[in-house]
Design an enzyme around this catalytic site. Structure first.
Site, PDB file in Angstrom:
ATOM      1  N   ASP A  53      -0.171   5.088   0.829  1.00 27.95           N
ATOM      2  CA  ASP A  53      -0.448   6.091   1.867  1.00 27.95           C
ATOM      3  C   ASP A  53      -0.401   5.454   3.255  1.00 27.95           C
ATOM      4  OD1 ASP A  53      -1.100   8.188  -0.039  1.00 27.95           O
ATOM      5  OD2 ASP A  53      -3.041   7.230  -0.329  1.00 27.95           O
ATOM      6  N   ARG A  57     -11.729   7.976  -2.656  1.00 26.17           N
ATOM      7  CA  ARG A  57     -11.986   9.394  -2.341  1.00 26.17           C
ATOM      8  C   ARG A  57     -13.473   9.646  -2.061  1.00 26.17           C
ATOM      9  NH1 ARG A  57      -9.883  13.054  -6.957  1.00 26.17           N
ATOM     10  NH2 ARG A  57      -8.067  11.744  -6.537  1.00 26.17           N
ATOM     11  N   SER A  88      -5.319   5.065  -4.410  1.00 32.82           N
ATOM     12  CA  SER A  88      -5.204   6.487  -4.768  1.00 32.82           C
ATOM     13  C   SER A  88      -5.027   6.729  -6.256  1.00 32.82           C
ATOM     14  CB  SER A  88      -4.013   7.099  -4.026  1.00 32.82           C
ATOM     15  OG  SER A  88      -3.811   8.427  -4.461  1.00 32.82           O
ATOM     16  N   ASN A 137      -3.734   9.500  -7.065  1.00 36.44           N
ATOM     17  CA  ASN A 137      -2.538  10.366  -7.044  1.00 36.44           C
ATOM     18  C   ASN A 137      -1.249   9.554  -6.888  1.00 36.44           C
ATOM     19  OD1 ASN A 137      -3.690  13.154  -7.038  1.00 36.44           O
ATOM     20  ND2 ASN A 137      -4.728  12.399  -5.211  1.00 36.44           N
ATOM     21  N   GLY A 140      -7.407   3.557   3.160  1.00 34.06           N
ATOM     22  CA  GLY A 140      -7.633   2.506   2.164  1.00 34.06           C
ATOM     23  C   GLY A 140      -8.877   2.675   1.319  1.00 34.06           C
ATOM     24  N   ASP A 174       0.878  -1.165   0.000  1.00 36.63           N
ATOM     25  CA  ASP A 174       0.000   0.000   0.000  1.00 36.63           C
ATOM     26  C   ASP A 174       0.926   1.230   0.000  1.00 36.63           C
ATOM     27  OD1 ASP A 174      -2.340   1.620   0.469  1.00 36.63           O
ATOM     28  OD2 ASP A 174      -1.602   1.829   2.526  1.00 36.63           O
TER      29      ASP A 174
HETATM   30  C1  BG6 Z   1      -5.886   5.607  -0.087  1.00 32.67           C
HETATM   31  C2  BG6 Z   1      -6.019   6.386   1.187  1.00 32.67           C
HETATM   32  O1  BG6 Z   1      -4.563   5.197  -0.258  1.00 32.67           O
HETATM   33  O2  BG6 Z   1      -6.271   6.408  -1.205  1.00 32.67           O
HETATM   34  C3  BG6 Z   1      -7.441   6.906   1.322  1.00 32.67           C
HETATM   35  O3  BG6 Z   1      -5.700   5.545   2.289  1.00 32.67           O
HETATM   36  C4  BG6 Z   1      -7.798   7.736   0.087  1.00 32.67           C
HETATM   37  O4  BG6 Z   1      -7.553   7.665   2.492  1.00 32.67           O
HETATM   38  C5  BG6 Z   1      -7.620   6.893  -1.160  1.00 32.67           C
HETATM   39  O5  BG6 Z   1      -9.142   8.180   0.175  1.00 32.67           O
HETATM   40  C6  BG6 Z   1      -7.897   7.671  -2.439  1.00 32.67           C
HETATM   41  O6  BG6 Z   1      -6.897   8.636  -2.620  1.00 32.67           O
HETATM   42  P1  BG6 Z   1      -6.910   9.790  -3.708  1.00 32.67           P
HETATM   43  O7  BG6 Z   1      -5.478  10.290  -3.685  1.00 32.67           O
HETATM   44  O8  BG6 Z   1      -7.263   9.174  -5.026  1.00 32.67           O
HETATM   45  O9  BG6 Z   1      -7.900  10.799  -3.274  1.00 32.67           O
HETATM   46 MG    MG Z   2      -2.739   3.109   3.587  1.00 32.06          MG
END
Ligand code: BG6
Ligand code: MG
Length: 212
Positions: A10, A48, A116, A118, A45, A8
């Site tokens: 974040d 968004r 994510s 991002n 996890g 993972d």
């Molecule tokens: C996960 C985070 O890795 O990514 C979550 O733990 C987050 O908290 C999810 O909501 C989505 O992330 P992003 O960057 O696409 O908004």
């Molecule tokens: Mg995480």
């Protein structure tokens, strides 16, 4: 036999979990309510838009249209990306960088398995884009953790079957996703206390104790 390690992002590779929380808190305060740490843990996890629904449990205003919710999620993401833009390679600890290198030396293939959208931007900012053999993230899935899709895709991109992979996670939802995908799961941080985790790691490099 384990051949691949799926991480993972974040809260495991980088501490962007704090930035997610700060950005959600800022969005919430503009709507006139506060968030506590217990909510932060539930956001780990999950996607968004699912995170937004959890955050909005604390909102006592009139019900919000889908369009307004999407605008709020965009607002949070813009705040979050300002934090990300300031990241540098120093935001990855030596422990993490050295452990990833050592896993490669030991012959493991390594992948990212993150909800994510991002993720690739973060990997570029912290100079890890070239380190992972495969990346599965929020841009290639339709269901987020606890569904196993993101990890099954990561295994597929590595050319491995689920049984050959172990997942490293800081989220309960991520441990559930790994188990639903028939993979071993190592929990770090609070997820290390989760009884569904096969291994509990206190420090990132503890992985090297059982991935010989
Ligand atoms: C996960 C985070 O890795 O990514 C979550 O733990 C987050 O908290 C999810 O909501 C989505 O992330 P992003 O960057 O696409 O908004
Ligand atoms: Mg995480």
């Amino acid at each position: 036999m384990i051949k691949g390690v799926i991480f993972d992002l974040d809260g495991v590779i980088v501490f962007t979990d704090q930035f997610h929380f700060k950005a959600w808190k800022q969005m919430a305060s503009e709507l006139g309510f506060c968030l506590d740490e217990e909510v932060n843990h539930r956001l780990r996890g999950v996607s968004r838009m699912e995170s937004l629904d959890i955050v909005l449990e604390g909102y006592k205003g009139a019900s919000l249209s889908q369009k307004k919710k999407e605008a709020l999620a965009d607002k949070k993401n813009n705040i979050y990306r300002e934090f990300l833009a300031a990241m540098t390679p120093d935001d990855v600890t030596d422990q993490v960088r050295e452990t990833l290198a050592e896993l490669h030396r030991r012959g493991y293939r390594i992948a990212l398995g993150s909800s994510s959208k991002n993720a690739r931007f973060i990997l570029e900012k912290v100079a890890l884009a070239e380190v992972f053999d495969a990346v599965s993230d929020g841009t290639n899935i339709t269901k987020s953790k606890p569904d196993p899709e993101v990890f099954l895709k990561a295994a597929e991109y590595l050319g491995l079957c689920p049984k050959e992979c172990i997942v490293v996670e800081d989220a309960y939802a991520g441990i559930d996703a790994a188990k639903a995908g028939n993979m071993l799961a190592a929990g770090i941080g609070k997820a290390g206390e989760y009884d569904k985790a096969d291994y509990c790691i206190k420090k990132f490099e503890d992985l090297l104790d059982f991935l010989k």
